[in-house]
Design a protein around this motif. Structure first.
Motif, mmCIF file in Angstrom:
data_model
loop_
_atom_site.group_PDB
_atom_site.id
_atom_site.type_symbol
_atom_site.label_atom_id
_atom_site.label_comp_id
_atom_site.label_asym_id
_atom_site.label_seq_id
_atom_site.Cartn_x
_atom_site.Cartn_y
_atom_site.Cartn_z
ATOM 1 N N GLN A 1 -9.688 -16.446 -28.049
ATOM 2 C CA GLN A 1 -8.716 -15.464 -28.533
ATOM 3 C C GLN A 1 -7.442 -16.185 -28.984
ATOM 4 O O GLN A 1 -7.102 -17.260 -28.479
ATOM 5 N N GLU B 1 -2.167 -9.484 -19.019
ATOM 6 C CA GLU B 1 -2.781 -9.453 -17.699
ATOM 7 C C GLU B 1 -2.522 -10.749 -16.939
ATOM 8 O O GLU B 1 -2.400 -10.749 -15.708
ATOM 9 N N TYR C 1 -2.679 -8.438 -27.357
ATOM 10 C CA TYR C 1 -2.780 -9.678 -26.600
ATOM 11 C C TYR C 1 -2.889 -9.372 -25.107
ATOM 12 O O TYR C 1 -2.271 -10.054 -24.270
ATOM 13 N N ARG C 2 -3.672 -8.368 -24.762
ATOM 14 C CA ARG C 2 -3.695 -7.865 -23.385
ATOM 15 C C ARG C 2 -4.168 -8.911 -22.385
ATOM 16 O O ARG C 2 -3.793 -8.852 -21.204
ATOM 17 N N TYR C 3 -4.972 -9.882 -22.792
ATOM 18 C CA TYR C 3 -5.418 -10.926 -21.880
ATOM 19 C C TYR C 3 -4.245 -11.773 -21.398
ATOM 20 O O TYR C 3 -4.230 -12.235 -20.249
ATOM 21 N N GLU C 4 -3.231 -11.966 -22.246
ATOM 22 C CA GLU C 4 -2.045 -12.700 -21.800
ATOM 23 C C GLU C 4 -1.100 -11.795 -21.015
ATOM 24 O O GLU C 4 -0.423 -12.256 -20.088
ATOM 25 N N SER D 1 -5.521 -19.057 -27.074
ATOM 26 C CA SER D 1 -4.808 -18.579 -25.900
ATOM 27 C C SER D 1 -5.061 -19.474 -24.703
ATOM 28 O O SER D 1 -6.164 -19.983 -24.502
ATOM 29 N N VAL E 1 -5.285 -18.358 -21.889
ATOM 30 C CA VAL E 1 -6.144 -17.553 -21.018
ATOM 31 C C VAL E 1 -7.594 -17.603 -21.479
ATOM 32 O O VAL E 1 -8.510 -17.784 -20.681
ATOM 33 N N ASP E 2 -7.785 -17.428 -22.788
ATOM 34 C CA ASP E 2 -9.130 -17.340 -23.362
ATOM 35 C C ASP E 2 -9.149 -18.116 -24.673
ATOM 36 O O ASP E 2 -8.570 -17.669 -25.669
#
Length: 430
Positions: free
Chosen positions: A269, A320, A315-318, A263, A265-266
């Motif tokens: 992940q 967010e 995929y909540r980090y994306e 990701s 973001v992370d």
């Protein structure tokens, strides 16, 4: 008699039997795809290969534009796409398709209206729906009866569930050939994205090996403005966007790239959108001047709360990161949209402190008869919900009034209103 016939065959005097002719396919379409205030894209699958010409005429019958394409059984499954530019906004046009001098598609049903100029005060009506039947159904007639001037196929439209290209193409063809859909798509523009079943596999993600087949069939049978991006290895994804009057719709692709790279973001992940699509989305969303911006994916923006992983909670980090981007760049007028779960819902997320206004999610599903009551799960921000078959959404955006308004109404195929959400421009501002 048999011996006499054999003697004739041996002497070369027996009558020749004509070979059985190859059956001719029925044509599919025409289908209006991407239409802007100045251009139109039109898709068609003729009954036979050959060269076909499109003519578009304006008020009074004056020729406004034309295009020629060659349909080949070896290319795009014998489908063609015509592009015509130089059109005028908010104008009614008629069109016809010919093969040589022979008309193959014409008549009063072949007509469309271009949307108003971007930024001009206007009122437009767009239909949205997911999880659709592949058998004749009057819900498509209801879409037009309710005044929809355009339509967005939100995924599982149709159900393909195959990695065989011939099967996938045939199921797209069968879907578009339904009389009620055929009547709708020849008269109002349509755009489409996919969810898992037209991606080819239930709960499918980007590590599924059949996705190239799914994309080929999808591209063959849609007429979006664009389909993801091109690389040296071929096309990647189907994400796109379009502007229709005061509304811009961003059709994100959460399938193709998911689980294919870390990701953005992370790095610990797996991604959902992929870094190239994420860069495209940031650029396009930030550049949008539309009063209302619809951010749409087939899968829902929260937790399905079942054993499947195709939701934005996975995929909540994306997810967010999307919300953070909206907040950072002070982007106003956003609403979320989704389908997939065979339940219709409206949720209002309290985001005043984060992005400056409450963020709504509109879940529109299903257009067919199969509901899933177990997915109508409790949620602290749930405002409306219905386990109702044969539902689509009519969205009316009106910037001819102050403040501008956005009215979303969930309607069943009999014309009954299930529920609606009424918003105005000020409620979607910081």
């Amino acid at each position: 008699a048999l011996e006499a016939y054999v003697r004739l065959v041996r002497s070369g005097q027996a009558p020749r039997v004509a070979p059985t002719p190859k059956p001719v396919d029925k044509p599919t379409g025409p289908m209006l795809g991407h239409v802007s205030s100045t251009e139109a894209r039109l898709w068609y699958r003729p009954s036979e290969p050959g060269t076909y010409g499109l003519s578009v005429r304006g008020p009074g019958g004056a020729l406004a534009g034309s295009a020629t394409q060659t349909a080949s059984a070896d290319q795009r499954d014998q489908t063609v796409v015509f592009d015509v530019g130089g059109l005028s906004p908010d104008t009614l046009w008629t069109y016809e398709i010919k093969r040589g001098e022979a008309l193959v598609s014409s008549g009063p049903a072949n007509r469309f209206r271009t949307p108003p100029t971007d930024g001009e005060p206007a009122r437009v009506t767009i239909g949205f729906g997911s999880c659709a039947p592949s058998t004749p159904d009057r819900i498509w007639t209801r879409v037009r009866d309710e005044g929809c001037e355009a339509f967005v196929f939100m995924g599982d439209t149709p159900y393909v569930d195959s990695a065989d290209l011939d099967v996938a193409r045939a199921r797209h063809r069968r879907f578009l050939a339904q009389p009620e859909i055929a009547s709708m798509i020849r008269a109002i523009p349509s755009w489409g994205t996919w969810d898992d079943h037209d991606f080819g596999k239930n709960d499918g993600h980007g590590d599924w090996t059949g996705k190239e087949v799914a994309r080929q069939a999808f591209v063959d049978y849609r007429a979006n403005r664009s389909f993801g991006h091109e690389t040296d290895q071929g096309g990647q994804g189907v994400y796109t966007s379009f502007r229709y009057g005061p509304v811009e719709v961003f059709l994100l692709d959460p399938r193709w790239f998911s689980r294919t790279e870390p990701s953005f973001v992370d790095p610990d992940q797996p991604t959902c959108l992929g870094k190239v699509q994420w860069a495209w989305f940031q650029r396009e969303l930030r550049a949008s001047s539309a009063t209302f911006k619809v951010i749409l994916t087939g899968m829902i923006w929260d937790d399905k709360k079942n054993g499947e992983k195709d939701d934005w909670h996975t995929y909540r980090y994306e997810r967010e990161a999307i919300f953070d981007f909206i907040a950072e760049h002070k982007i106003e007028g956003c609403v979320l949209m989704s389908g997939d779960i065979h339940v219709s819902r409206a949720l209002r997320y309290p985001m005043q402190e984060r992005i400056g206004y409450d963020l709504w999610q509109f879940v529109v599903s299903p257009m067919h008869s199969s509901t899933i009551a177990s997915l109508d799960v409790p949620h602290p921000h749930l405002v409306h919900h219905a386990v109702e078959p044969h539902v689509f959404m009519r969205m009316v955006a009106d910037t001819s009034r102050t403040p501008a308004t956005l009215l979303a109404t969930w309607i069943n195929r009999d014309g009954r209103k299930i529920f609606e959400v009424s918003l105005n421009e000020d409620q979607l501002k910081r």
